[in-house]
Design a protein around this motif. Structure first.
Motif, PDB file in Angstrom:
ATOM      1  N   LYS B   3       1.964  -0.126  -8.711  1.00 33.38           N
ATOM      2  CA  LYS B   3       3.466  -0.206  -7.983  1.00 33.38           C
ATOM      3  C   LYS B   3       3.126  -0.754  -6.627  1.00 33.38           C
ATOM      4  CE  LYS B   3       8.096   1.481  -7.113  1.00 33.38           C
ATOM      5  NZ  LYS B   3       8.173   1.623  -5.916  1.00 33.38           N
ATOM      6  N   ALA B   4       3.669  -1.674  -6.210  1.00 35.27           N
ATOM      7  CA  ALA B   4       3.237  -2.141  -4.711  1.00 35.27           C
ATOM      8  C   ALA B   4       4.369  -1.408  -3.756  1.00 35.27           C
ATOM      9  CB  ALA B   4       3.438  -3.753  -4.587  1.00 35.27           C
ATOM     10  N   LYS B   5       3.621  -1.285  -2.833  1.00 34.03           N
ATOM     11  CA  LYS B   5       4.545  -0.490  -1.646  1.00 34.03           C
ATOM     12  C   LYS B   5       4.083  -1.201  -0.222  1.00 34.03           C
ATOM     13  CE  LYS B   5       6.682   3.204   0.356  1.00 34.03           C
ATOM     14  NZ  LYS B   5       6.774   2.601   1.566  1.00 34.03           N
ATOM     15  N   GLY B   6       4.936  -1.568   0.554  1.00 34.85           N
ATOM     16  CA  GLY B   6       4.595  -2.438   1.683  1.00 34.85           C
ATOM     17  C   GLY B   6       5.308  -1.778   3.132  1.00 34.85           C
ATOM     18  N   ALA B   7       4.665  -2.324   4.109  1.00 32.95           N
ATOM     19  CA  ALA B   7       5.275  -2.141   5.469  1.00 32.95           C
ATOM     20  C   ALA B   7       5.117  -3.227   6.247  1.00 32.95           C
ATOM     21  CB  ALA B   7       4.487  -0.656   5.984  1.00 32.95           C
TER      22      ALA B   7
END
Ligand SMILES: Cc1ncc(C[n+]2csc(CCOP(=O)(O)OP(=O)(O)O)c2C)c(N)n1
Ligand code: SF4
Ligand code: SF4
Ligand code: SF4
Ligand SMILES: [Mg+2]
Lengths: 254, 82
Positions: B3-7
């Motif tokens: 699962k990608a998680k970004g900022a």
């Protein structure tokens, strides 16, 4: 889940401002489409590795200072004359990659003759056309591209076709000319449309490398100051009103 | 699947508070601050950082290219059972 501060590190970088965009803060109003298109042009030039050989021709209009923002060589044209100057630069320096950048007042009003004849001669250049349906720089006057019923400072009750004539679909007209190889219309009001516009710009520059003739990329744009709306409202208004009249997509691709 | 998680990082000095990134974000991560920057604009910030997927929609839409995007691929702590 990772915490925001651990995510922000170089190995996770997925998008940053291209080095071709200079640090000068753009003078455009908040949300102006000119900034988005400048960014796309800079990214395409960067990704193609043609920074050293590209020459831009800046117009008169809000984007008159375009040369302050993209780190390439530029020439500044008189109002409407960008395609003529681009012709001269490309013919004198055929190894350079030359593009003009113009608004609708510049390309489709005062510069109509230069536009048509450059396309008809099939000059091997890229023409970028920012159609916001208005003279943004000078205070929002009616342009040839202003929609029927659309208000502008010189037609505050809206363009009256009986009095003011019809909006000019100059892009369709230019597609008729044998010198154009690629004529396409895009927008930058959604992320998907931004990606498509970038692809079209890339193709236009590649056409020039392949000596194919004139590529014209129109970007249907907003002018929230001239339209007297917020930038987000402008995008919505553009989608509902401009796009039915100026439909997106390739008009010619040879 | 990972699962990608970004900022995102917003350049709050050059942000013009146009709200375009706010409307472009599919997961409602961004808001405009109550505070203003040196030019008087309510700058954009991550109000809901956990929802950021790192999709970059906000950044490519920003007319002033004020947004930098980061994304990690999450590796599941537990081995996947097939
Ligand atoms: C010869 C000449 N005539 C008129 C003008 C005034 N003028 C400056 S910009 C402009 C129109 C700009 O509109 P557009 O090309 O649509 O650009 P925008 O500002 O909307 O991006 C006009 C009429 C000028 N600078 N020079
Ligand atoms: S007046 Fe219109 S075209 Fe000019 S910078 Fe402002 S929004 Fe952009
Ligand atoms: S799109 Fe860019 S300039 Fe506009 S509010 Fe967001 S970060 Fe600021
Ligand atoms: S990267 Fe995508 S999810 Fe994250 S703030 Fe920007 S638009 Fe929203
Ligand atoms: Mg205009």
């Amino acid at each position: 889940m990772a915490d925001t501060y651990t995510i922000i590190s170089p190995e996770n970088l997925v998008y940053k401002k291209t080095d071709l965009l200079l640090d000068n803060v753009m003078h455009y109003c908040p949300g102006c489409s000119h900034g988005t298109v400048h960014k796309l042009i800079a990214e395409v030039i960067d990704e193609m590795g043609i920074q050293e050989s590209t020459i831009g021709i800046a117009p008169v209009g809000c984007s008159v200072l375009a040369y302050n923002y993209i780190d390439i060589d530029w020439q500044e044209a008189a109002h409407g004359r960008a395609p003529a100057l681009a012709t001269a630069v490309k013919r004198l320096m055929p190894d350079k990659i030359v593009f003009s950048y113009q608004g609708d007042g510049d390309l489709a009003a005062i510069g109509t003759a230069e536009t048509i004849h450059a396309c008809n001669r099939g000059e091997n250049i890229v023409m970028v056309f920012i159609n916001n349906g208005i003279y943004g720089m000078t205070g929002g006057q009616m342009a040839p591209t202003t929609l029927p019923g659309m208000p502008a400072s010189t037609c505050p009750t809206g363009r009256d076709v009986k009095r003011d004539g019809n909006p000019l679909k100059i892009t369709e007209l230019l597609a008729q000319l044998p010198g154009t190889c690629f004529v396409t219309r895009h927008s930058v009001h959604t992320p998907g449309n931004v990606r498509k516009t970038k692809k079209a710009l890339r193709k236009a520059f590649e056409n020039q490398l392949a000596n194919k003739g004139t590529s014209l990329v129109e970007v249907v744009s907003t002018c929230s100051s001239g339209w007297k709306m917020t930038p987000v409202q402008s995008n919505k208004w553009m989608e509902e009103n401009m796009l039915p009249y100026y439909p997106l997509g390739d008009i010619k691709d040879e | 699947m990972a699962k990608a998680k970004g900022a995102i990082v917003v350049d709050t000095v050059t942000c013009k508070g146009c709200n375009i990134c706010v409307s472009a974000c599919p997961t409602q991560v961004i808001k405009l601050a109550d505070q203003v920057n040196g030019k008087g604009y309510h700058y954009a910030y991550m109000a809901n950082p956990d929802a950021c997927t790192g999709c970059s929609n906000c950044a490519i839409m920003c007319p002033d290219t004020c947004i930098t995007v980061y994304r990690v691929k999450q590796t599941s702590a537990e081995p996947t059972i097939h």
